[in-house]
Design a protein around this motif. Structure first.
Motif, PDB file in Angstrom:
ATOM      1  N   VAL A   1       2.068  26.680 -23.725  1.00 43.73           N
ATOM      2  CA  VAL A   1       1.203  25.702 -23.047  1.00 43.73           C
ATOM      3  C   VAL A   1       1.797  24.294 -23.094  1.00 43.73           C
ATOM      4  CG1 VAL A   1      -1.064  24.586 -23.109  1.00 43.73           C
ATOM      5  CG2 VAL A   1      -0.879  27.051 -23.480  1.00 43.73           C
ATOM      6  N   ILE A   2       2.350  23.915 -24.239  1.00 42.74           N
ATOM      7  CA  ILE A   2       2.786  22.529 -24.434  1.00 42.74           C
ATOM      8  C   ILE A   2       4.210  22.282 -23.964  1.00 42.74           C
ATOM      9  CG2 ILE A   2       3.255  20.769 -26.192  1.00 42.74           C
ATOM     10  CD1 ILE A   2       0.921  21.921 -27.795  1.00 42.74           C
ATOM     11  N   ALA A   3       5.113  23.259 -24.172  1.00 41.33           N
ATOM     12  CA  ALA A   3       6.527  23.033 -23.882  1.00 41.33           C
ATOM     13  C   ALA A   3       6.997  23.751 -22.625  1.00 41.33           C
ATOM     14  CB  ALA A   3       7.376  23.463 -25.084  1.00 41.33           C
ATOM     15  N   PHE A   4       6.797  25.056 -22.559  1.00 38.90           N
ATOM     16  CA  PHE A   4       7.393  25.845 -21.481  1.00 38.90           C
ATOM     17  C   PHE A   4       6.746  25.598 -20.120  1.00 38.90           C
ATOM     18  CE2 PHE A   4       7.369  29.709 -18.869  1.00 38.90           C
ATOM     19  CZ  PHE A   4       8.742  29.879 -18.679  1.00 38.90           C
ATOM     20  N   ALA A   5       5.430  25.771 -20.045  1.00 38.15           N
ATOM     21  CA  ALA A   5       4.746  25.714 -18.749  1.00 38.15           C
ATOM     22  C   ALA A   5       4.923  24.368 -18.040  1.00 38.15           C
ATOM     23  CB  ALA A   5       3.265  26.040 -18.935  1.00 38.15           C
ATOM     24  N   PRO A   6       4.764  23.227 -18.719  1.00 36.62           N
ATOM     25  CA  PRO A   6       4.952  21.950 -18.016  1.00 36.62           C
ATOM     26  C   PRO A   6       6.370  21.765 -17.466  1.00 36.62           C
ATOM     27  CG  PRO A   6       3.766  21.606 -20.071  1.00 36.62           C
ATOM     28  CD  PRO A   6       4.286  23.007 -20.104  1.00 36.62           C
ATOM     29  N   LEU A   7       7.385  22.144 -18.248  1.00 31.28           N
ATOM     30  CA  LEU A   7       8.763  21.972 -17.796  1.00 31.28           C
ATOM     31  C   LEU A   7       9.096  22.931 -16.653  1.00 31.28           C
ATOM     32  CD1 LEU A   7      10.636  21.424 -21.185  1.00 31.28           C
ATOM     33  CD2 LEU A   7      10.071  19.726 -19.442  1.00 31.28           C
TER      34      LEU A   7
END
Length: 455
Positions: free
Chosen positions: A405-411
């Motif tokens: 949720v915090i690292a993979f999805a936004p990037l």
């Protein structure tokens, strides 16, 4: 208590490396063969189907890791349709063959978990190596023998994979039926088993008695033999539901991890055939190094679960020693892999493809991220084994989910909407692994130590 020496570690690590690298090596060789005999469109189809189909199998990865950790503890105490216009003709037949392979692959995973829990890692390695050698030879034979144009090559690979996996399942079942759990091979393991026996006879008795009393109140007076049966049944029930709970946590963790690969595949598929072929090449190099290091993770699970389950201070000191040695060995392999991939860029790319557009996509930032990720991936895989050793299945689930949720999805969303570059996809994967590494370090070196100190 005897210290965890390098001989003990290597006795498990070396066959475990052979075990874990065998299957990915087959896919890597098949990717290179398809680049030689089929070209980028066939590689792209292979990427789409194999990644999607493998998602099902890896969801149940706890059949290997969860079973190994639990046995060790006891001893110690599809969006692929976006590609239709380019690759559908090759992918359709292969899809159904890979779907048929899934139940056989799950059976083999369960067999691996049982044998690994028996500390029969060398037997596991021999089974998987023989399957991989046979599958590589069969893949080369069918691809080299088929005439151009390259229609039907993926279907031929699927048939070879099903035949080899079926043979391996039969051999594995025979091994389980004929082999007993590996007896203690060192003073360390003998002492651990003695400690476990003392624990079962002593402290844990207080936990089992209320369960038996509750059973007896409903069933009336019981004889000694019947009481023992009730005790065993109550304890078995506890172990079963404990495994179910931890298995659910591992299922969620595995589903989240496979979602990262599936979504990465989806974004890569929108970038074109060359990008998807390059994506498959990077995936194989990314995973191949990780599975080599996963041998250290197996040693961490098999040895660490026994040490972490013991209440003796010497066992916990040995767990810390084991942790530092395994992490150090994993980082050394990761750094060496990064250096090798960086310095041999042109020759490695040439092994997988001759297509100029695919080569251009692989070079530059994408290759940089691939090299940069190697030591990170190495550490993450080692800490996965140590997390299982400490029975931190819920924590492993939470770390994986929050990282998604915090690292993979936004990037990945940034790559889809703004960057439109394959290096952004793998940059998101690298960021996710950095998050996993930080969470694992916190759990193993801080939170687990606090729990032990509180006992």
């Amino acid at each position: 208590m005897a210290e965890v020496d390098f001989g003990t570690i290597c006795g498990i690590t070396i066959p475990a490396i052979v075990l874990n690298v065998a299957a990915p090596l087959v896919v890597t060789v098949q990717t290179a063969l398809l680049g030689t005999y089929g070209g980028s469109p066939v590689q792209a189809a292979f990427a789409a189907v194999s990644t999607t189909a493998n998602t099902t199998c890896f969801l149940f990865n706890f059949l290997v890791d969860g079973v190994s950790a639990k046995v060790g503890q006891s001893v110690g105490s599809g969006k692929w349709t976006l590609l239709r216009s380019r690759v559908q003709q090759e992918a359709a037949a292969y899809w159904w063959l890979r779907a048929g392979l899934a139940p056989i692959a799950l059976l083999n995973m369960a067999i691996n978990g049982i044998l690994q829990g028996y500390n029969r890692v060398a037997v596991n390695a021999a089974l998987n190596t023989s399957q991989s050698v046979l599958e590589i030879a069969g893949s080369w034979a069918v691809l080299a023998a088929m005439p151009a144009p390259p229609i039907g090559r993926l279907a031929a690979l699927g048939a070879v994979s099903i035949a080899c996996a079926s043979l391996s399942a039969i051999e594995g079942g025979i091994c389980i039926a004929t082999l007993a759990p590996q007896p203690p091979q060192s003073a360390l393991e003998e002492r651990l088993m003695e400690s476990s026996a003392a624990c079962l006879d002593g402290d844990s008795e207080a936990e089992r008695v209320p369960l038996v009393q509750e059973f007896a109140e409903g069933a009336g007076a019981l004889g000694d033999a019947e009481v023992q049966i009730a005790q065993d049944a109550a304890l078995s029930s506890l172990h079963f539901w404990d495994f179910v709970r931890d298995g659910l946590n591992m299922l969620i963790r595995s589903a989240t991890l496979q979602a990262t690969f599936f979504l990465a595949l989806s974004v890569a598929g929108r970038l074109g055939t060359a990008s998807l072929a390059a994506h498959q090449v990077v995936a194989q190099l990314w995973l191949l190094t990780s599975y080599v290091v996963d041998g250290f993770a197996v040693a961490g699970t098999v040895l660490g679960s026994r040490l972490a389950a013991s209440a003796e201070p010497a066992a916990l000191r040995n767990f810390r020693v084991l942790t530092l040695r395994l992490v150090g060995m994993g980082l050394a392999v990761g750094l060496a892999s990064a250096a090798a991939i960086w310095t041999n860029e042109e020759s490695i790319i040439a092994l997988f493809t001759s297509d100029p557009e695919t080569k251009s996509t692989l070079q530059g930032r994408l290759w940089f991220f691939l090299c940069l990720a190697q030591p990170i991936n190495a550490a993450v895989f080692v800490y996965d084994g140590l997390m299982y050793a400490t029975q931190s299945f819920a924590c492993a689930r939470t770390v994986m989910l929050t990282g998604f949720v915090i690292a993979f999805a936004p990037l990945l969303a940034l790559t889809e909407w703004r960057l439109h570059a394959l290096w952004g996809v793998w940059g998101a994967k690298a960021a996710h692994n950095v998050w996993r590494l930080l969470g694992s370090v916190l759990r193993v070196h801080v939170l687990f130590e606090w729990e032990v100190a509180a006992l």
